[in-house]
Design a protein around this motif. Structure first.
Motif, short mmCIF file in Angstrom:
data_model
loop_
_atom_site.label_atom_id
_atom_site.label_comp_id
_atom_site.label_asym_id
_atom_site.label_seq_id
_atom_site.Cartn_x
_atom_site.Cartn_y
_atom_site.Cartn_z
N LYS A 10 -5.89 -0.73 -13.08
CA LYS A 10 -5.80 0.05 -14.33
C LYS A 10 -4.09 0.92 -14.20
CE LYS A 10 -9.75 -0.01 -16.53
NZ LYS A 10 -11.13 0.75 -17.14
N ASP A 11 -4.37 1.57 -12.79
CA ASP A 11 -2.92 2.40 -12.74
C ASP A 11 -1.74 1.72 -11.22
OD1 ASP A 11 -4.96 5.46 -12.24
OD2 ASP A 11 -3.99 4.70 -13.77
N ASP A 18 6.90 11.12 -9.68
CA ASP A 18 5.82 9.81 -9.58
C ASP A 18 5.83 9.62 -11.45
OD1 ASP A 18 5.52 9.92 -6.89
OD2 ASP A 18 7.33 9.07 -7.72
N GLY A 30 1.54 8.91 -2.37
CA GLY A 30 1.23 8.79 -2.89
C GLY A 30 0.67 8.53 -4.32
N ILE A 31 0.26 8.46 -5.50
CA ILE A 31 -1.04 8.27 -6.46
C ILE A 31 -2.47 7.46 -5.63
CG2 ILE A 31 -1.83 8.77 -8.96
CD1 ILE A 31 1.01 9.40 -9.13
N ALA A 61 0.91 1.08 -12.33
CA ALA A 61 2.30 0.96 -12.35
C ALA A 61 2.35 2.29 -12.18
CB ALA A 61 2.24 1.65 -13.84
N PHE A 62 1.78 3.31 -11.10
CA PHE A 62 1.86 5.00 -10.53
C PHE A 62 1.87 3.99 -9.70
CE2 PHE A 62 0.86 7.10 -15.06
CZ PHE A 62 0.49 6.57 -15.30
N ASP A 77 7.05 2.52 -18.11
CA ASP A 77 6.88 1.03 -17.86
C ASP A 77 6.10 0.77 -19.04
OD1 ASP A 77 6.12 1.51 -14.23
OD2 ASP A 77 8.38 1.36 -15.50
N PRO A 132 -5.97 11.98 -15.86
CA PRO A 132 -4.84 11.64 -16.82
C PRO A 132 -3.31 10.81 -16.94
CG PRO A 132 -4.63 13.46 -14.94
CD PRO A 132 -5.48 13.45 -15.03
N SER A 133 -4.02 10.07 -15.75
CA SER A 133 -3.83 8.45 -15.99
C SER A 133 -4.12 8.30 -16.95
CB SER A 133 -3.16 8.38 -14.94
OG SER A 133 -4.88 7.68 -14.37
N ARG A 169 -2.12 6.37 -20.80
CA ARG A 169 -2.73 5.01 -20.68
C ARG A 169 -3.69 4.65 -22.53
NH1 ARG A 169 -2.72 0.30 -17.13
NH2 ARG A 169 -4.68 -0.29 -18.57
N TRP A 171 -7.51 16.30 -8.41
CA TRP A 171 -6.26 14.84 -8.40
C TRP A 171 -7.96 14.21 -8.34
CZ3 TRP A 171 -2.32 13.41 -11.16
CH2 TRP A 171 -1.25 14.53 -10.31
N ARG A 205 5.84 3.42 -8.27
CA ARG A 205 6.31 4.18 -8.39
C ARG A 205 6.99 5.34 -7.09
NH1 ARG A 205 10.62 4.38 -12.92
NH2 ARG A 205 9.84 2.82 -13.95
N SER A 206 5.02 5.34 -7.00
CA SER A 206 4.88 6.65 -6.03
C SER A 206 4.72 6.30 -4.61
CB SER A 206 3.68 7.74 -6.45
OG SER A 206 2.71 7.24 -6.26
N LYS A 253 4.88 14.00 -6.53
CA LYS A 253 3.95 12.61 -7.49
C LYS A 253 3.85 13.33 -8.80
CE LYS A 253 1.23 12.74 -2.66
NZ LYS A 253 0.33 12.61 -2.20
N MET A 302 -5.82 8.96 -10.06
CA MET A 302 -4.85 10.33 -9.72
C MET A 302 -5.53 10.97 -8.97
SD MET A 302 -2.46 9.42 -12.38
CE MET A 302 -1.74 10.73 -12.13
N ALA A 348 6.16 6.83 -13.95
CA ALA A 348 5.66 5.58 -14.04
C ALA A 348 5.29 4.85 -15.06
CB ALA A 348 4.51 5.67 -13.63
N ASP A 367 -8.92 5.25 -21.40
CA ASP A 367 -8.88 3.85 -21.52
C ASP A 367 -9.23 2.86 -21.08
OD1 ASP A 367 -5.94 2.38 -18.44
OD2 ASP A 367 -6.70 2.06 -19.93
#
Lengths: 306, 834
Positions: A121-122, B767, A22-23, A124-125, B774, B726-727, B731, B834, A128-129, B764, A15, B771, B645
């Motif tokens: 793992k990410d 996004d 993007g991410i 999907a993110f 999904d 956070p992702s 998850r 981030w 989208r980005s 972002k 992230m 995301a 995760d």
């Protein structure tokens, strides 16, 4: 059996949003060939695994001192733990007995498969980005082994965008290997003058600039990353130099100014070094913003990160 | 060019509370209303008590349902009403701003116990305080409390109806087990709520038409062959009384407005008052036609519902869908209102939702700290045929909210793949102002949850779902979800399992003897014991709920709310009797992460790594880890935790959720467990403020939990244990079998403002939000306030009176919370860089 764990990784952070479009997931390699005076990740310089000691996690059980074969750890119930770094041989016996992970090992060796599984793992993110993975470090480009190239191939095949965050002090041949898979480069511009560059980073910048031009010519997106360090390059001359350089690049997307910070101080302390920030003042943010405006007026996309 | 550049060059580190980034741009009179609601301390309002007393006396020979209707009638007729000089939208629940109406039948017991108590008295208990004047105390002591002593539901339930064992096991205050894992005595101080009445119908037809409908059904019932004819006729009679009382109430405001015209000198204000009078004459009795009429109608109905029922979370549903035509008419077609004027009206309506308060007892207030009313509206989502439902009204509502930022209303934003991205972004811009709202709900998961509760309904119907209270999912106008009937502390049940049913704090044999864990040879044996223990407590909770709900069916009647919902008129049955088409009872399960981490630690330490024996582990937690610091450090730092995760740790959280869902599914098959109202038990992890309420009755646990420490909130990871960003934690959350919980789910994330500072950052973030479609979760919500600001606010509450934070599943004013809760919010993991 072939041990294909060859990728020396310092850290993987998910992230990330200021390291390319993007991410993104940042993969930091361990091992660098520069020695920048302001470096905020000193533990990224060595290619080898090394010991870290974080005082605030210590619960003073004394197991480390007992375990150390070189008497490199002194323990006292009142004073706590102190490490005699010069005696340490990186056997990591202290890490094994430390329950709180106050002692830990910096650096882990991954196989390409293991790294791939972390990166996706990410997924999907990224999708989208418009994000993906950014390889950084240390110096990522010093780690382009065959395994690494295979990983790049695989990620590319699966449409995961790849970027490199680099100082660019490598052989051009390395860039030739990675360019087919790479979408963009975050390229450090620390100092313009070759002598000054050598003084403050340990190496001159001739190769760096020539590689930059090569990448530019190959049409890969370039984001210039300019650390602005008090008393070293926070002056008009440096910014003019960056401006001149920027005007010569046809694949330049953005210029990022990274103001000096001391957030790396504890990273020095935990590997037994004193941080180099004593007595250094903050850079003038207003000054950088003024310079940023000049770049914007010249038609560039210029940002301040941090 | 200058301005544009300046805007671009905002130093992103400057982002703190919304107050600094974007000051309120509201009109002066909206600001006056804001000032009133922020700076008035909540206080007791005794008018409702007196109205109840009058009605009881005047109608003492009438059936209960008629008494309740008459009590409402007297209250609405006699209560103090006001029109402030700056108001356009009018209406009041209480006699003064932040007044809390006193419902004697429900409040008698705890008021008698807690008023004048040195620790618990409402004026100085340290959180959710209420002003009570000495005159009011006198009246309560001498007149009101004595009157209600023998009319109190709580005493009736606990003394007459509930057996000792159930009382002991589910009502900590009443019974012999103060550390029971169940908070189960919630339905004795409240009645039916968490509903959303049929606003679209009321707007379109008006109360007069609805009254006609009731009369029609009454006549049908009178002629019919059904055997509960008498009860039905009474309910219809009660509805008519209530509807008439509601219409008379609005006329009182018309009269008041006209009275003020006569005394007013300012011409402009005179015109406004005349318009107010005209509108109040018209709505809610007649259909609304203009935007102003529609907003006033909705507001009146909402306030009237609150005047009748004593439960929270009466919401608005999909306002952007049903208010939109009125907006189009007034602003675009008739052009009688500008967009800004419409926004001003909306803001005045929003202010109204903050003008009253509800009284909770000392313990219950701690599970819902911050004067929580839970007034929510739902925006966005899908139309019946699966298209994007975002419209201009959605944006306008966000504009109104952005400038205002009060505790209510709350906003639930439904998201799906086809959502207007610009709107999602607009919402993100409001989130980053740091008020803890709006929050996002994911249609992709929510619809699965709803299929469980409404298995016979087609997808088109389910797409109409709304969000109420904290983060509950229901179908509007037709559901009575009873979403606050009981909480069962998962960590406490695990603690009991680890002590063969004994409470580790008091030594009492609380639960069944499910086995001495020191003899368990595998995780399977532990799990079998845990499931037996869990089943025991869930069953008792349901038993307790049944007794209370059965009592409610004969005690509580809400004829007005019933007349405005779907089901009661058709069935001739009050909401509180199960009149809604769909009735349910929601059980909440706090502390899933704390309990999951405990299981992971037991598995790792005892079985996989054989680092300690059962004997030693139990000794360690019984000592609250003192003398076992090395083991604690190892547990915290080296055993995987839920929220990162990591499948191994996350699977234990899934196991817990599956377990309680399966147990509740079985209970739903047993007629002896279901209340008279029918329907089923459903579950969720949405809770108010479990940290202080429930953490204080739990001892230390494997996983690093210390004695009395706050439990993990909602289904979020244990504070500070999610270290992978956070992702990763979202998850982890997505792995939970949330679709088994019809009420949905709740998850908090905290972000520092720096992460959302620039436009690029917001893109972002959007996004990130999209995301999640999904691999969806039911709900996610954000606190975007730096620890620095929160600590400042702790030290200097006066200057941060308007600082809203998200508390578990709703938002509250930070300064109204006690220090333990405040620290809990500060300690929630903050995602920095981030």
């Amino acid at each position: 059996m072939n041990d294909n764990r060859v990728l020396r990784i310092l850290e993987i952070s998910r992230m990330a949003t200021h390291n390319g479009p993007g991410i993104r997931t940042m993969v930091h390699f361990k091992g660098c060939d520069l020695d920048c005076a302001w470096c905020s990740t000193p533990e990224s310089r060595s290619f080898e695994k090394q010991l870290s000691f974080l005082e605030k996690k210590c619960i003073r059980c004394g197991a480390c001192a007992k375990a150390c074969p070189k008497q490199a750890i002194a323990f006292d119930q009142n004073q706590g733990v102190s490490v005699k770094w010069k005696k340490c041989v990186n056997c990591f016996k202290c890490v094994r007995v430390c329950c709180s992970t106050a002692f830990s090992v910096i650096g882990q060796i991954y196989s390409a498969e293991e790294l791939y599984r972390e990166i996706i793992k990410d997924r999907a993110f990224y999708k989208r980005s418009g994000g993906g993975v950014t390889f950084s470090g240390g110096e990522a480009l010093l780690h382009i082994s065959e395994e690494m190239v295979k990983l790049l191939e695989r990620l590319r095949r699966e449409n995961i965008s790849i970027g490199f965050d680099t100082a660019g002090h490598v052989e051009q041949a390395v860039l030739e290997k990675v360019i087919p898979y790479t979408e963009f480069f975050l390229w450090d511009v620390k100092l313009i003058d070759d002598q000054a560059h050598k003084k403050y980073t340990g190496k001159g910048n001739e190769a760096i600039l020539s590689n930059l031009r090569y990448v530019d010519q190959m049409g890969k997106d370039i984001y210039l990353r300019c650390p602005i360090i008090t008393g070293i390059n926070d002056n008009d001359q440096h910014f003019q130099g960056v401006m001149d350089l920027a005007s010569q690049l046809k694949s330049l997307k953005e210029i990022h100014f990274l103001p000096f910070h001391r957030l790396g101080a504890s990273r020095y302390h935990k590997i037994g070094l004193d941080d180099p920030y004593h007595g250094m003042k903050d850079v003038s943010r207003a000054y950088i913003m003024e310079k940023q405006q000049a770049f914007i007026e010249a038609g560039h996309i210029a940002k301040i990160i941090g | 060019m200058e301005e544009k550049l300046k805007e671009k060059l905002i130093d992103p580190r400057e982002v703190e509370t919304w107050a600094r980034v974007r000051g309120r741009h509201c009109t002066d009179r909206v600001m006056k209303g804001v000032d009133r609601v922020i700076n008035t301390k909540p206080a007791f309002d005794l008018e409702r008590a007196y109205a109840d007393m009058k009605a009881y006396e005047a109608y003492k020979d009438q059936p209960r349902v008629i008494q309740r209707a008459r009590a409402l009638e007297v209250f609405l007729r006699d209560k103090t009403i006001r029109i402030e000089p700056d108001e356009l939208i009018v209406g009041n629940v209480a006699d003064k701003v932040k007044g809390a109406p006193f419902f004697g039948e429900y409040y008698y017991q705890f008021t008698a116990d807690e008023m004048d108590d040195p620790v618990k008295d409402f004026e100085n208990r340290g959180f959710d305080e209420f002003v009570i004047t000495s005159q009011q105390r006198k009246e309560l002591r001498e007149t009101i409390l004595p009157f209600f002593k023998d009319k109190c539901l709580q005493r009736h339930v606990f003394d007459d109806l509930m057996d000792k064992e159930t009382r002991d096991k589910t009502c900590a205050l009443e019974g012999a087990y103060p550390t029971t894992p169940v908070i189960g005595g919630l339905m004795v101080q409240t009645d039916c709520g968490h509903t959303v009445v049929n606003y679209p119908k009321i707007l379109k037809y008006g109360l007069e038409a609805i009254k006609e409908d009731v009369i029609y059904h009454k006549n049908q019932a009178a002629e019919s062959y059904c055997f509960d004819r008498e009860a039905k006729l009474l309910e219809y009679e009660a509805m008519i009384i209530a509807l008439d009382a509601a219409m008379a109430y609005s006329k009182r405001y018309a009269d008041e407005a006209r009275r003020q015209v006569r005394a007013e000198t300012d011409q402009k204000r005179k015109e406004e008052l005349l318009e107010i009078a005209r509108v109040c004459e018209k709505v809610p009795a007649k259909p609304a036609e203009s935007f102003w009429e529609a907003v006033q109608c909705i507001s009146f109905i909402h306030l009237l519902c609150w005047c009748e029922v004593l439960n929270v979370s009466l919401g608005f549903g999909r306002v952007d869908q049903y208010l939109y035509p009125y907006y189009v008419k007034s602003v675009h077609e008739d052009k009688e209102l500008t967009k800004n004027e419409a926004i001003e009206l909306l803001q005045m309506w929003f202010i109204k939702t903050n003008e009253h308060a509800e009284i909770y007892n000392y313990d219950n207030a701690q599970t819902q700290m911050g004067y929580q009313l839970g007034i929510q509206m739902t925006l966005g989502g899908q139309t019946r045929d699966g298209k994007d439902a975002v419209n201009e009204m959605s944006y306008v509502l966000m504009d109104a909210e952005e400038e205002l930022g009060l505790q209510n209303p709350d906003f639930g934003i439904r998201v799906f793949d086809g959502s207007d991205r610009n709107f999602i972004k607009r919402v993100a811009e409001v989130i980053r102002l740091g008020r803890g709202k709006p929050k996002y709900f994911y249609d992709n998961k929510a619809l699965e949850c709803l299929q469980k509760e409404y298995p016979d309904l087609p997808m088109e119907d389910l797409r109409e779902y709304i969000t109420v209270g904290c983060t509950e999912l229901i179908l509007p106008f037709s559901s009575q979800p009873n979403t606050f009937v009981a909480l069962i502390s998962v960590p406490k049940v695990l603690e009991l399992t680890l002590h063969n049913g004994k409470c580790a704090l008091t030594g009492q044999q609380l639960g069944p003897e499910t086995g001495d864990p020191r003899g368990f040879a595998s995780m399977d044996e532990l799990k079998a014991a845990f499931e037996a223990q869990f089943r025991h407590w869930i069953e008792f909770s349901c038993k307790s709920v049944k007794i209370q709900m059965d009592a409610q069916a004969e005690f509580s009647y809400s004829p007005l709310n019933s007349a405005l919902m779907e089901g009661p008129i058709q069935k001739g049955k009050d909401l509180c009797e199960g009149g809604a088409w769909y009735t349910a009872y929601t059980l909440w399960f706090p502390g899933i992460a704390t309990a999951a981490d405990a299981l992971t630690s037991i598995d790792t330490l005892v079985f996989r790594e054989k680092k300690v024996s059962w004997e030693e582990l139990i000794k360690a937690i019984d000592a609250d880890w003192e003398g076992y610091e090395a083991l604690l450090a190892y547990d915290i730092n080296q055993v995987p935790k839920y929220g990162n995760d990591i499948d191994y740790a996350d699977e234990n959280a899934c196991y817990l959720m599956n377990t309680w869902c399966d147990i509740v599914d079985e209970i739903n098959l047993r007629k002896d467990m279901l209340p008279k109202q029918g329907g089923q038990y459903i579950t969720s992890t949405i809770v108010g403020t479990p940290p202080t309420g429930m953490g204080s009755t739990v001892a230390a646990l494997p996983g690093g939990h210390r004695k009395y420490q706050p439990l993990s909130d909602t289904s979020s990871p244990v504070h500070g244990m999610d270290t992978h960003g956070p992702s990763a934690s979202v998850r982890s959350n997505a792995k939970l079998p949330q679709e088994k919980m019809s009420m949905g789910n709740c998850m908090n994330q905290r972000m520092s403002p720096q992460m959302l500072a620039t436009d690029e950052d917001i893109e972002k973030f959007v996004d990130y939000i999209m995301a999640i479609n999904d691999n969806p979760v039911a709900e996610i919500q954000f606190n975007v306030i730096s620890s620095k600001v929160l600590r400042k606010a702790m030290k200097d509450p006066q200057n941060y009176r308007d600082l809203l934070v998200r508390v578990a599943s709703y938002q509250a004013y930070f300064h109204t919370m006690n220090p333990a809760c405040q620290l809990d919010i500060i300690n929630r993991t903050e995602y920095q860089g981030w």
